[in-house]
Design a protein around this motif. Sequence first.
Motif, mmCIF file in Angstrom:
data_model
loop_
_atom_site.group_PDB
_atom_site.id
_atom_site.type_symbol
_atom_site.label_atom_id
_atom_site.label_comp_id
_atom_site.label_asym_id
_atom_site.label_seq_id
_atom_site.Cartn_x
_atom_site.Cartn_y
_atom_site.Cartn_z
ATOM 1 N N VAL A 25 0.840 -1.198 0.000
ATOM 2 C CA VAL A 25 0.000 0.000 0.000
ATOM 3 C C VAL A 25 0.877 1.251 0.000
ATOM 4 N N ALA A 26 1.917 1.258 0.823
ATOM 5 C CA ALA A 26 2.795 2.426 0.912
ATOM 6 C C ALA A 26 3.537 2.681 -0.396
ATOM 7 N N ASN A 27 3.871 1.605 -1.104
ATOM 8 C CA ASN A 27 4.647 1.725 -2.344
ATOM 9 C C ASN A 27 3.779 1.593 -3.587
ATOM 10 N N LEU A 28 2.485 1.812 -3.425
ATOM 11 C CA LEU A 28 1.547 1.590 -4.524
ATOM 12 C C LEU A 28 1.894 2.416 -5.764
ATOM 13 N N ASP A 29 2.259 3.672 -5.579
ATOM 14 C CA ASP A 29 2.532 4.534 -6.729
ATOM 15 C C ASP A 29 3.683 3.995 -7.570
ATOM 16 N N GLU A 30 4.759 3.517 -6.913
ATOM 17 C CA GLU A 30 5.892 3.005 -7.683
ATOM 18 C C GLU A 30 5.568 1.663 -8.328
ATOM 19 N N ILE A 31 4.712 0.877 -7.700
ATOM 20 C CA ILE A 31 4.287 -0.392 -8.305
ATOM 21 C C ILE A 31 3.455 -0.118 -9.548
ATOM 22 N N LEU A 32 2.516 0.807 -9.442
ATOM 23 C CA LEU A 32 1.639 1.123 -10.572
ATOM 24 C C LEU A 32 2.390 1.767 -11.727
ATOM 25 N N ALA A 33 3.558 2.344 -11.442
ATOM 26 C CA ALA A 33 4.346 3.003 -12.486
ATOM 27 C C ALA A 33 5.179 2.034 -13.312
ATOM 28 N N VAL A 34 5.196 0.744 -12.927
ATOM 29 C CA VAL A 34 6.026 -0.240 -13.625
ATOM 30 C C VAL A 34 5.467 -0.501 -15.017
ATOM 31 N N ASP A 35 6.288 -0.292 -16.022
ATOM 32 C CA ASP A 35 5.886 -0.514 -17.403
ATOM 33 C C ASP A 35 5.693 -2.011 -17.651
ATOM 34 N N GLY A 36 4.587 -2.360 -18.289
ATOM 35 C CA GLY A 36 4.314 -3.761 -18.592
ATOM 36 C C GLY A 36 3.452 -4.460 -17.563
ATOM 37 N N LEU A 37 3.190 -3.806 -16.422
ATOM 38 C CA LEU A 37 2.293 -4.381 -15.424
ATOM 39 C C LEU A 37 0.859 -4.078 -15.841
ATOM 40 N N ASP A 38 0.045 -5.123 -15.982
ATOM 41 C CA ASP A 38 -1.309 -4.940 -16.502
ATOM 42 C C ASP A 38 -2.327 -4.584 -15.434
ATOM 43 N N GLY A 39 -2.103 -4.984 -14.209
ATOM 44 C CA GLY A 39 -3.095 -4.683 -13.189
ATOM 45 C C GLY A 39 -2.688 -5.144 -11.817
ATOM 46 N N VAL A 40 -3.480 -4.729 -10.833
ATOM 47 C CA VAL A 40 -3.230 -5.120 -9.443
ATOM 48 C C VAL A 40 -4.468 -5.814 -8.900
ATOM 49 N N PHE A 41 -4.223 -6.770 -8.054
ATOM 50 C CA PHE A 41 -5.269 -7.591 -7.456
ATOM 51 C C PHE A 41 -5.155 -7.427 -5.957
ATOM 52 N N ILE A 42 -6.252 -7.346 -5.260
ATOM 53 C CA ILE A 42 -6.185 -7.226 -3.803
ATOM 54 C C ILE A 42 -6.613 -8.524 -3.146
ATOM 55 N N GLY A 43 -5.830 -8.935 -2.157
ATOM 56 C CA GLY A 43 -6.246 -10.015 -1.274
ATOM 57 C C GLY A 43 -6.878 -9.368 -0.054
ATOM 58 N N PRO A 44 -8.209 -9.257 0.021
ATOM 59 C CA PRO A 44 -8.836 -8.492 1.098
ATOM 60 C C PRO A 44 -8.589 -9.067 2.485
ATOM 61 N N TYR A 45 -8.407 -10.376 2.566
ATOM 62 C CA TYR A 45 -8.143 -10.964 3.875
ATOM 63 C C TYR A 45 -6.743 -10.615 4.354
ATOM 64 N N ASP A 46 -5.727 -10.893 3.535
ATOM 65 C CA ASP A 46 -4.361 -10.587 3.953
ATOM 66 C C ASP A 46 -4.153 -9.088 4.114
ATOM 67 N N LEU A 47 -4.771 -8.283 3.266
ATOM 68 C CA LEU A 47 -4.643 -6.838 3.405
ATOM 69 C C LEU A 47 -5.228 -6.378 4.734
ATOM 70 N N SER A 48 -6.398 -6.892 5.068
ATOM 71 C CA SER A 48 -7.023 -6.517 6.336
ATOM 72 C C SER A 48 -6.144 -6.917 7.519
ATOM 73 N N LEU A 49 -5.625 -8.143 7.482
ATOM 74 C CA LEU A 49 -4.763 -8.603 8.569
ATOM 75 C C LEU A 49 -3.498 -7.777 8.664
ATOM 76 N N ALA A 50 -2.913 -7.436 7.512
ATOM 77 C CA ALA A 50 -1.689 -6.643 7.495
ATOM 78 C C ALA A 50 -1.910 -5.248 8.080
ATOM 79 N N LEU A 51 -3.112 -4.735 7.919
ATOM 80 C CA LEU A 51 -3.437 -3.408 8.445
ATOM 81 C C LEU A 51 -3.934 -3.460 9.885
ATOM 82 N N GLY A 52 -3.952 -4.661 10.464
ATOM 83 C CA GLY A 52 -4.403 -4.807 11.842
ATOM 84 C C GLY A 52 -5.902 -4.710 11.992
#
Length: 286
Positions: free
Chosen positions: A173-200
């Motif tokens: 999440v913190a590095n989202l902008d640099e991830i989205l800027a990667v050329d050739g990356l078609d999309g991002v997928f969220i794992g809502p369970y792991d994301l929720s756990l990671a955010l406490g």
Amino acid sequence: MASKLAHPLLHALRAGGPAFGAWLTLPGALSARTAAAASPHLAWLVVDCEHGMTALHPGAGESIAAVAALGPRAPSTIVRIPATGACADGSAGWQIKYALDQGARGVLVPMVSTGAQAKSVVAAARFPPQGVRGFGSPFTQHAWGADVTPGEYLAHANDAVLVLVQIETRDGVANLDEILAVDGLDGVFIGPYDLSLALGLPPPSPDPHPEAETVIQTILAKAHAAGKKWSVPLRLSFRSLPRPNPVTNCRDLLHRGTQAAKRAKEGFDMVNVTSDSGAMSDGIAR
């Protein structure tokens, strides 16, 4: 891209989506084919080799071949590889190679947290000069169409293969902008369970916690602004129940349909509506 390369998901995304799909957690060619043939509205299937029970090799290839045998309108198969954590050193490259050489229409890589990791994933999935993927499998092109030649696949694979990464960590999440800027990356997928756990935060039950939902909507807005496709898997909330109950499962099934429609209206490009094991459990419970 050559029209003979069968890829309903890519066609749906280029048409503006949304593209609906399902998650394959059970192993076996017949299981995969049954799911693929269940509805003409399925544009994609994820063969889950991370948390599902299908082996990356040769299990994923057998599932891909079984789905492809249904013809060019069969759902596109995406393989979620088992690699997690840091992969900027190329350690996930062999898994990506296996998945794509078996004919996957794309790869989904979990736990990607930095731009460097995303660049490594993209490079492993693209032939030179865009990447470092090797060429040589005598079987890959057959999964894309009976009359597709190796040369045709090689010429169009860089444009046809989809590269998706999962945002499910605090660093992601913190590095989202640099991830989205990667050329050739078609999309991002969220794992809502792991994301929720990671955010406490508590896991979805069945909807995400309001704070997690805020993060999800932020990722949606940023991904679209960067020209990326955005995906949300709707996990099966009945798993969080103490035991299956026919009434509860029926209510939950209706909720997932409502939730999927809501996500589509919000602008999500890929929406996962069920899984094979979840559909089986629902059916038996009802």
